[in-house]
Design an enzyme around this catalytic site. Structure first.
Site, mmCIF file in Angstrom:
data_model
loop_
_atom_site.group_PDB
_atom_site.id
_atom_site.type_symbol
_atom_site.label_atom_id
_atom_site.label_comp_id
_atom_site.label_asym_id
_atom_site.label_seq_id
_atom_site.Cartn_x
_atom_site.Cartn_y
_atom_site.Cartn_z
ATOM 1 N N LYS A 1 -10.472 30.490 46.902
ATOM 2 C CA LYS A 1 -8.970 30.311 48.331
ATOM 3 C C LYS A 1 -8.669 29.122 48.827
ATOM 4 C CE LYS A 1 -11.455 34.502 50.377
ATOM 5 N NZ LYS A 1 -12.700 34.653 49.226
ATOM 6 N N ASP B 1 -6.075 23.282 51.832
ATOM 7 C CA ASP B 1 -5.613 21.946 52.254
ATOM 8 C C ASP B 1 -4.761 21.603 51.927
ATOM 9 O OD1 ASP B 1 -6.469 19.018 52.957
ATOM 10 O OD2 ASP B 1 -8.425 19.594 52.622
#
Ligand code: 5BU
Length: 454
Positions: A285, A288
């Site tokens: 997951k 950024d």
């Protein structure tokens, strides 16, 4: 020098012809290459071999192969010079004796570079690589003498392959023109022809290569089951795989929860994936900016890029996240989180729709979406919005619907599959059961029954 010599000699022996030709695709062409006879001219063959050796000697591969027939003798000589073992894929299916499709001695999990004489559409490269991949050999690099295609290099790169051509068409024409082998008119006629887009030779890379392999595994293993192996130690991890691998197409990991993680874990997982025929999916997951995820994906102790076929990615940071993760990366793909299974998650319809849009644009590195819904109708509604060719994986699945203590929501296998899931992701439903093998088989069969009836 070598390059010019090679093209002029090919022209001498009639391997490059001009006129009006009809190609296999039905398309007309003002030129034609037929390199088959070159093997009978030692000077030409030798030059071809030298040009290829120069091009590929610094690449990283364990074996060399050539696509029969023309490229096989070339590959043999290249293998000899580079001192690499030769293997090749049988052209015809064999119906008797041993059914080996790959001839030669090889180890699973190794890399093979493949040589061909000519590339027209790129289809043969995709086909041959599937044969090798089935036997556990990775094929990323391809070298061809002449690339006469419409942009196959780019299309193959989108599908995770690197094409290393010795010549592109422009260069061939330039050499022939400079040496007065063709007229100015002929050269410009060819230039005009190559500037036209030829739909028929387009290779289909909308489904990326890994999406295709996952689809094949689903059919081959008759399973839509992804095992979410959320245990905290290596012993349990591999023991559960040993019990369940026949029933699953992919193992989903959270590598950062393994207490005794070490490099051996990755080595063993990769070996397991090959010998037990499943794919690897790290549910990292990423979420950024591109620059940071790039480092998180490649570096650190886990080095996820090295071993995981797929990863999960949040679309919320914007397209830069995919650019950061996948630029310059081959043979890796992702699933975008479109609608999570946790209660009260903030992914509303508008968000989910935008995730699908982003995934469609980047389908070369996005194989599909993680989508959860509480009912089959709701899932069906979301499934209808998923771009064609991409997959829907559904977490939050158990034999009975319900919830856990921290907001995980479960829908039944039947609702997930009837709602259009391509795969179900099951964790505790299997690993917390005292007979993982039996229960995995049950999940698999229940899901497959609905999937195969569609
Ligand atoms: P479970 O034990 O079947 O509840 O495990 C589900 C797994 O799927 C677990 O590893 C989660 O991290 C993962 N998951 C999920 O449950 N829901 C989601 O929306 C996403 C991942 Br994305």
């Amino acid at each position: 020098m070598k390059k010019e010599f090679f093209i002029l000699r090919l022209h001498d022996i009639g391997a490059i012809k001009f006129g009006e030709f009809t190609l296999k695709s039905g398309k007309k062409s003002p030129f034609y290459f037929d390199l088959r006879d070159m093997i009978s001219y030692p000077d030409i063959l030798n030059t071809a071999v030298n040009l290829i050796v120069d091009k590929i000697e610094d690449l990283d591969f364990d074996y060399i192969s050539g696509i029969p027939y023309t490229a096989l003798p070339i590959a043999t000589l290249v293998a000899d010079i580079l001192d690499k073992p030769l293997i090749y894929a049988r052209k015809e299916e064999k119906s008797y004796g041993t059914k080996n499709t790959i001839i030669g001695k090889f180890e699973k999990g190794s890399k093979c570079l493949i040589i061909d004489d000519l590339i027209t559409s790129g289809e043969s490269i995709i086909e041959i690589s599937e044969k090798f991949n089935k036997e556990g050999i990775e094929t990323i690099d391809f070298s061809v003498l002449i690339d006469r295609s419409d942009n196959a290099k780019q299309k193959l790169s989108n599908a995770g392959f690197n094409l290393h051509p010795i010549f592109e068409l422009d260069e061939v024409i330039k050499i022939l023109r400079t040496n007065n082998r063709i007229t100015k008119q002929r050269a410009s006629q060819i230039k005009k022809y190559t500037n036209v887009k030829h739909e028929k030779t387009d290779i289909k890379v909308k489904n990326n290569h890994l999406t295709k392999i996952l689809k094949q595994k689903i059919e081959q293993k008759k399973s839509n089951l992804i095992l979410s192996l959320d245990v905290d130690n290596q012993k349990d991890f591999f023991e559960i795989i040993d019990k369940t691998y026949k029933h699953i197409v992919m193992v989903k990991t959270h590598v950062d929860i393994i207490n005794d993680f070490d490099e051996n874990f990755i080595k063993k997982l990769k070996e397991y994936a090959i010998t037990r025929n499943f794919m690897i999916f790290e549910d990292r997951k990423f979420a950024d900016i591109g620059n940071t995820v790039q480092k998180q994906y490649k570096n650190g102790i886990y080095k996820i890029k090295q071993w995981s076929n797929f990863i999960t990615v949040h679309a919320s940071p914007g397209e830069g996240i995919l650019q950061g993760l996948f630029s310059g990366v081959v043979n890796r793909s992702s699933f975008l989180l479109a609608k999570m299974s946790s209660k009260g998650n903030l992914m509303n319809d508008n968000y989910t729709r935008q995730v699908f849009e982003m995934g469609k644009k980047y389908s070369d590195v996005v194989s599909g979406y993680i989508v959860h819904a509480n009912t089959k109708e709701e899932l069906q509604r979301l499934k209808n919005k998923i771009p064609k060719g991409q997959l829907l994986l559904m977490p939050g699945v158990k034999l009975k619907a319900g919830e856990d203590a921290t907001g995980q929501q479960y829908t039944t296998v039947e609702d997930a599959m009837q709602g259009g899931a391509d795969c179900i992701i099951v964790g505790r439903g299997i690993i917390a059961n005292n007979n993982p093998e039996k229960i995995a088989k049950e999940y698999k069969e229940r899901a497959w029954k609905i999937y195969s009836n569609k």
